[in-house]
Design a protein around this motif. Sequence first.
Motif, PDB file in Angstrom:
ATOM      1  N   ARG A  95     -25.423  44.055  29.608  1.00  0.00           N
ATOM      2  CA  ARG A  95     -26.698  44.751  29.840  1.00  0.00           C
ATOM      3  C   ARG A  95     -26.478  46.235  30.105  1.00  0.00           C
ATOM      4  O   ARG A  95     -27.225  47.087  29.611  1.00  0.00           O
ATOM      5  N   ASP A 147     -29.082  52.469  24.534  1.00  0.00           N
ATOM      6  CA  ASP A 147     -30.477  52.891  24.376  1.00  0.00           C
ATOM      7  C   ASP A 147     -30.677  54.322  24.836  1.00  0.00           C
ATOM      8  O   ASP A 147     -31.433  55.090  24.214  1.00  0.00           O
ATOM      9  N   LEU A 207     -29.496  38.311  26.159  1.00  0.00           N
ATOM     10  CA  LEU A 207     -30.297  39.508  25.925  1.00  0.00           C
ATOM     11  C   LEU A 207     -31.332  39.762  27.008  1.00  0.00           C
ATOM     12  O   LEU A 207     -31.649  40.906  27.318  1.00  0.00           O
ATOM     13  N   MET A 229     -25.768  47.898  26.804  1.00  0.00           N
ATOM     14  CA  MET A 229     -26.968  48.046  25.979  1.00  0.00           C
ATOM     15  C   MET A 229     -27.884  49.139  26.526  1.00  0.00           C
ATOM     16  O   MET A 229     -28.497  49.896  25.767  1.00  0.00           O
TER      17      MET A 229
END
Length: 652
Positions: free
Chosen positions: A558, A565, A508, A561
Motif C-alpha cells: 500500500r 500515485d 488492493l 502504491m
Amino acid sequence: MDGLQRRVIQEDMVQYKLFWMQTGRATSEHISHLVEEILAKVASLLMQYIWQHQSFNLKYHPEKGGVPAHIGGSTQFGDNVEDEWFVVYLLQQITEAFPELVASVEDNDGEFLLIEAADYLPKWLSPDTSENRVFLYRGELHILPCPSKSSPVGFSKDVVPSVAQAIVLLSTHPGDCQASPKICSALRKRLAGYPKKIETGLHRAHCFIPSGIATVLAQRPDLVAPAVSAFYLRDPVDLQACRSFKTFPPDTRVLASVTFTRCLYAQLQQQQFSPDRRSGFTLPPPSHPQYKSHELGMKLAHGFEILCSKCRLPSSEPDAPVSCNPQWKGFMDSLRRNSYFREELEGSAHYRELTRSAENFFKQCVASKSSALSPGEEVLQLLHRCSPINLEELKKRESLLPQEDSESWLDITTQDLEHMLQERSGGRAHDGSQNSQKVGGAEERGKETEDDKKEEEAGFSLVAVSQGMKNFLNAMSSHEGAELPWSSSAQPFSFEPDSMANALDRLLVGSKEEELDSDDLDDDDDEEEEDGDEGDEQEEEKEGHTEMNGTESLNGLRIYMDQMDQELMSTNIGQSFNQTNGNGSPHASAPLHGEEEEQGEETEEEIQPLDVDLNLVANLLESLSCQSGLAGPASNLLQSLGIHLPPNSDRS
C-alpha cells in the motif's frame, strides 16, 4: 547438445534418403536395377520439369556412421522453393509405388514437413525430439510415436532412435506410426495440384535470341535455368566476356518461344540492364510492340555467353551412342512398363521425340559419371554437334510459334495477398473468423451485404478484438512460448474465482482482519505433522510469523502504491485513458488513485469507472493506423489471434 551433433545441411538444399524395409544386404545388381526402376517410374515427371539449380538424383550410399546403406541424393533449389516440394511429391510417389522403401527428407531447417502441420503436432514433438522419427512410407507421412498410457509403442521423447531402430518399429507397427489425419491433410494440401502444377508453373515467352541459343534450347529446354542464373548472379568480370559475343553473335537473332519456370522468368524480367555498346545488341524504343521480346532475348543471350565463357571447348571426338551402354536396354524396358510412350507407334514422330527426351534423361541421371559436364560445356557440346545451323529454317518457324502466356500472375493485389495469407494460415484464420462471428452476435451475422467489402466488415466486431485479447491473456503458456487461443491444445488457467477475488480485495483494498487465506501462501510444512506438544508449539510459532510477514507485505504494497500515485499526480498519464458515462458514451479521463483522495467525497460520485475494453480497442486501432497497412506489432498480434480487421476506409 544433440542439436550441435546433427550434421549441417547447406542452405537452400534438400537431402533425401530411401531405405530398405528389409534388413538383408542387397547386391550391386539389385541396387542398380532398383535405381533404374525408380527413375523410370518418375521419368515422365522429371523430363518435363525445369530445375532451378540441381535436378533430382539418386545414387547408392554404403553404410556409414550408423546410417544403413541407402539410395539418396541432394538437390539445391535456390530461390525456387517449389523444387523442394516437388522432391517431396516424387518421394511420395516412389514410396507408394515401391512399398519396400521408406523415405526421409530434410533441409537446413530439419524436418520441414512438420512445419506445414505445426498447428496439429503433439506437444512432445519439437525440433529437438523429431530426429529419425519422420518418414514417408507407402505414400503417407509417418511419425514414430512416444509411448503413452493407451499405447506402449514408440520411443521416449528423450531418446533419439537410430535409423535402423526406426525402420524396425515402422515395419512392425505401421498403423501406430502413421501421422494423425490432420497432419496428413496439411501435407496433402501443400502437395495439392501435382502433377498438373508442373505445367501451370511454366511460362512461355517470345524472345529474340541468337540462332545458337534457339538450337540449344530446342534440344535441352532445361539449360535455360543455368543461363538465367548466370545473368542474375553476374559480376563485372562476367560482363567482360559480353563486350564481344564470340559464341552467340547478335546478328543471328531469331524469334523463338522459350519456356521458363515462373521463378526464372521473374528473375529475368525484373532485372534492369543495359547492354554494352560494343556487344552489338541494340534495343528498339520501349513503345515498340516487340520491345519486351528484344529485351528478354538480350538478357538471355548474356546469360548463355557468360556460361560458355567459363568453359573450355569440347572434345572433337564424338560421343558413344546411348545404345552402347549396357543399362540402356533395361532402362527402356522400365519405361515401357511404366507406359512412358503412351501407346505411340514405334517410329512415329512423337515416339522419336519421346525417345530423344529419354536419351537426354538417361545421360544426365542414369549413366552420369563423376566427371559430369558443366552447363556451359553441355551448351558448347550441343552447338558443336548441331553445327552448321540453318538460320533460314529457324526464321521460317517464327510464324508458327505458340502464343505467349499471360503475365497477370506477376501482379498481386492486396486482396490476392490477403487471400494467400489466409490460405497459408489454414485453420487458424478459419477458427479466428468463427470466433469473431460468434462474439459479434447473431444480428451482425444475419445481415446480407451487396459486395465483398461489406461482407468482410459485417463479419468483424470490435468486441471480438477485446475478447480475443482476454482469451490470449487467460491461455496457458510455458517457457517455450505463448499458447494462442485458436490452438486446440491450449488449456485455460484453472482457479477458484471466489478465492481469487478475495485475495485481490485484501491486496488492493485491505480487510479488517488483514489475514491471508491458507490458499494464498505456499506452506510446505502442512504435510509434515509432528507428534507431541513441542510440534504443536512450533506450528503455532510458524503461523504467527506467517501472519506477521503477510501483514507487513500488505502494508509495504500500500505504501508503494501511494508513493506511485503521488508521482503520477504530476503527470497527465490519467488523461490518456477513455471512460464511459452512464449511457455508454466516452467520458473524460479518470483521475488517478491519489487524485481521487484529494478531490474528496464531493467529486467521487462524478468519477466513472475505467472501460478497459474501450481503451484496449482504441489503443490497438491507433497502433494499426500508425502502421499504414504495413506489418507491425498490432497487426501481427491480431493475426496470431485469428482476428482479421477490414482495411481502413477512413483516411482522415
